[in-house]
Scaffold this motif. Structure first.
Motif, PDB file in Angstrom:
ATOM      1  N   TYR A 250      -8.771   7.744   4.191  1.00 47.93           N
ATOM      2  CA  TYR A 250      -7.581   6.964   3.858  1.00 47.93           C
ATOM      3  C   TYR A 250      -7.745   5.528   4.353  1.00 47.93           C
ATOM      4  O   TYR A 250      -8.306   5.287   5.423  1.00 47.93           O
ATOM      5  CB  TYR A 250      -6.332   7.569   4.506  1.00 47.93           C
ATOM      6  CG  TYR A 250      -5.856   8.842   3.857  1.00 47.93           C
ATOM      7  CD1 TYR A 250      -4.772   8.857   2.989  1.00 47.93           C
ATOM      8  CD2 TYR A 250      -6.508  10.051   4.102  1.00 47.93           C
ATOM      9  CE1 TYR A 250      -4.336  10.035   2.391  1.00 47.93           C
ATOM     10  CE2 TYR A 250      -6.085  11.228   3.506  1.00 47.93           C
ATOM     11  CZ  TYR A 250      -5.001  11.210   2.653  1.00 47.93           C
ATOM     12  OH  TYR A 250      -4.567  12.369   2.066  1.00 47.93           O
ATOM     13  N   GLU A 251      -7.249   4.584   3.554  1.00 41.83           N
ATOM     14  CA  GLU A 251      -7.254   3.183   3.937  1.00 41.83           C
ATOM     15  C   GLU A 251      -5.854   2.614   3.722  1.00 41.83           C
ATOM     16  O   GLU A 251      -5.359   2.577   2.593  1.00 41.83           O
ATOM     17  CB  GLU A 251      -8.282   2.398   3.115  1.00 41.83           C
ATOM     18  CG  GLU A 251      -8.394   0.937   3.532  1.00 41.83           C
ATOM     19  CD  GLU A 251      -9.489   0.209   2.782  1.00 41.83           C
ATOM     20  OE1 GLU A 251      -9.339  -0.997   2.552  1.00 41.83           O
ATOM     21  OE2 GLU A 251     -10.489   0.876   2.414  1.00 41.83           O
ATOM     22  N   ILE A 256      -8.678   7.309  -0.654  1.00 41.98           N
ATOM     23  CA  ILE A 256      -9.781   6.715  -1.414  1.00 41.98           C
ATOM     24  C   ILE A 256     -10.592   7.852  -2.027  1.00 41.98           C
ATOM     25  O   ILE A 256     -11.457   8.454  -1.378  1.00 41.98           O
ATOM     26  CB  ILE A 256     -10.664   5.827  -0.519  1.00 41.98           C
ATOM     27  CG1 ILE A 256      -9.803   4.839   0.285  1.00 41.98           C
ATOM     28  CG2 ILE A 256     -11.695   5.102  -1.367  1.00 41.98           C
ATOM     29  CD1 ILE A 256      -8.970   3.905  -0.563  1.00 41.98           C
TER      30      ILE A 256
END
Length: 518
Positions: A250-251, A256
């Motif tokens: 996760y970003e 992602i």
């Protein structure tokens, strides 16, 4: 109203287990145990020594559990024997806040704590000295004294048990042609981490990653000199691993998809984890081009001398490693170093353990390869930046948020920011444990430790953090009340690492033998 309902359900649960004891008593020749433990204190989490090496049962400052167990052990004097165990826990506990990212905002909530646990449930059998078992059971490090030690470095008994299938030698056996002077013991296991829900509830969904559905592997081998002699030496190796599973990155709260990786679990991969070897190097299957899975291990050695009065002195060490550089002992003095004394009697000082733990070298702060200057090849040599208990693909070496290895490395559960990796694995500390008898019916235990943390190699602290922890425990086992015991424990923490905390725990236990026909 909700808490009253939970208490009522726990009472019904224990009464039901009591009825089960009657059933087992008709077929078993072994023992049962009923216990009730409650703890209270300040802060969010229980003091270190009320939680450490309790197989994951005590974590928060206010909790209590009712526990009911029945076990049938192996009969070692028989060629063929079987065993089973069932250990159920009804738990009530306070919770801790966790930060997570959702809809572009940082939020906080308190994940629930399960009110019912199957702590142990297993079956097993042996033929001669070979055993096989399946299920979930509490296991501990065989090198250290579980009651008084800070805990082993690969599997300490600090976290919840992992369901697994195990096979090997039930005890040390003589190696042919050595005339009893050299014995061997070993085992092999495959299992599965069961903490998917815990990880999903405690992850921050903001950055880094979460890996679920990981599998477990463990193997060990030990050699021992003649145990009938006054001086006994044991040397061994232990290796455990995480493999399989799916990693999601996760970003800033967004998954992602292009970075989602699934580690394969084909038949050949079970052999790759048994004999550590490189992965396929296929990005969509985990990009594990170097070594398949996350391996943690240790070399260990103990030497014990028994005196004529039955007292003994033993020295031991566990050399931890996270990869081949540590395995080759390129990590300095890192490891657990211990000294133990046993009086051999139930006197005022029956047992003393003194340990020194060092995890600061980690094979150096930087990854280094001799051929870096010209087309680097990691199959030649690479050392450094071991980052103990952390891995690029898996969450920290933990189960249900508690360290599988030494509890002295602050567990993931304490990361209320939802970070699923160790923040404090570069540590150095000392630990003292002692036990004895004030009187025949009164036993005491004292634990104390001091440690310093530098954070991690990749996330160093701006300044070191320290902690001092202590515990005093007294257990009363009246002779006139066979099988009954009553305990009181006082514990506290002082310092920046865990904060200033105190706590008290009170326990009642009844155990006894189950005999046929009763």
């Amino acid at each position: 109203m909700y808490h009253r309902l939970r208490v009522g359900l726990l009472v019904v649960f224990c009464l039901s287990i009591g009825n089960l004891f009657g059933l087992f008593a008709q077929h078993s020749t072994d023992y049962y145990s009923l216990s009730m433990v409650g703890n209270a204190g300040n802060g969010i989490f229980a003091p270190y020594y009320l939680s450490a090496n309790k197989h994951g049962l005590v974590t928060h400052s206010k909790s209590g559990y009712l526990r009911a167990s029945v076990f049938k052990g192996l009969e070692m004097n028989k060629r063929f024997s079987y065993e089973f165990g069932i250990d159920l826990v009804g738990l009530m506990s306070s919770t801790s806040p966790v930060s997570y990212y959702s809809d572009g905002n940082l939020k906080t909530y308190n994940p629930g704590v399960s009110s019912f646990l199957i702590q142990q449930a297993y079956i097993g059998m042996k033929y001669r000295m070979i055993f096989i078992s399946a299920g979930c059971r509490e296991l501990t490090d065989e090198v250290v004294n579980f009651e008084l030690s800070s805990g082993g470095l690969v599997w300490s008994g600090n976290a919840r048990p992992i369901p697994q299938v195990r096979a090997g030698f039930i005890d040390f056996v003589d190696i042919p042609f050595t005339k009893g002077w050299v014995q061997i013991k070993g085992e092999l296991a495959y299992g599965k981490f069961m903490d998917n829900d815990f990880l999903r509830d405690h992850y921050n969904y903001y950055n880094q990653y979460i890996t679920t559905d990981a599998l477990y592997h463990h193997k060990s081998i030990s050699f021992r000199s003649n145990p009938d002699k006054p001086f006994v030496v044991t040397i061994g190796a232990e290796l455990a691993a995480q493999f399989g599973g799916t990693k999601r990155y996760y970003e800033k709260g967004i998954l992602i998809d292009s970075l989602t990786m699934k580690s394969p679990t084909r038949l050949k991969d079970f052999f790759k984890i048994l004999f550590p070897s490189s992965g396929d190097g296929q990005t969509n299957e985990g990009d594990q081009a170097y070594y398949y899975g996350n391996h943690v291990g240790q070399w260990n050695l103990s030497a014990e001398y028994r005196f004529k009065d039955n007292s003994s002195v033993r020295g031991y060490f566990e050399w931890y490693y996270d990869d081949a550089s540590g395995m080759g002992k390129f990590n300095g003095w890192d490891g657990l170093w211990g000294l133990e004394y046993k009086s051999g009697k139930k006197n005022w000082l029956s047992n003393v353990v003194l340990e020194y733990l060092d995890m600061t070298n980690q094979s150096g702060p930087l990854n280094w390869c001799p051929s870096d200057y010209n087309e680097p090849k990691l199959d030649i040599e690479a050392t450094g930046a071991d980052d103990y208990y952390n891995n690029y693909f898996y969450n920290g070496w933990a189960h249900y948020g508690l360290s599988n290895g030494t509890a002295m490395a602050k567990s993931l559960l304490y990361n209320t920011d939802g970070y699923m990796r160790y923040k404090h694995n570069r540590i150095r500390g000392v630990h003292l444990g002692a036990s004895g008898y004030i009187a025949p019916e009164w036993k005491y235990k004292i634990l104390a430790s001091y440690r310093t943390s530098w954070g991690t190699t990749f996330l160093p602290l701006a300044d070191t953090q320290h902690d001092m922890s202590g515990l005093i425990e007294c257990v009363y086992s009246p002779i006139k009340l066979s099988g009954w015991s009553f305990s009181v424990s006082l514990a506290g923490d002082w310092g920046e690492l865990y904060g200033d905390k105190w706590g008290v725990a009170i326990g009642i236990r009844k155990s006894g033998i189950l005999t046929i026909g009763k």
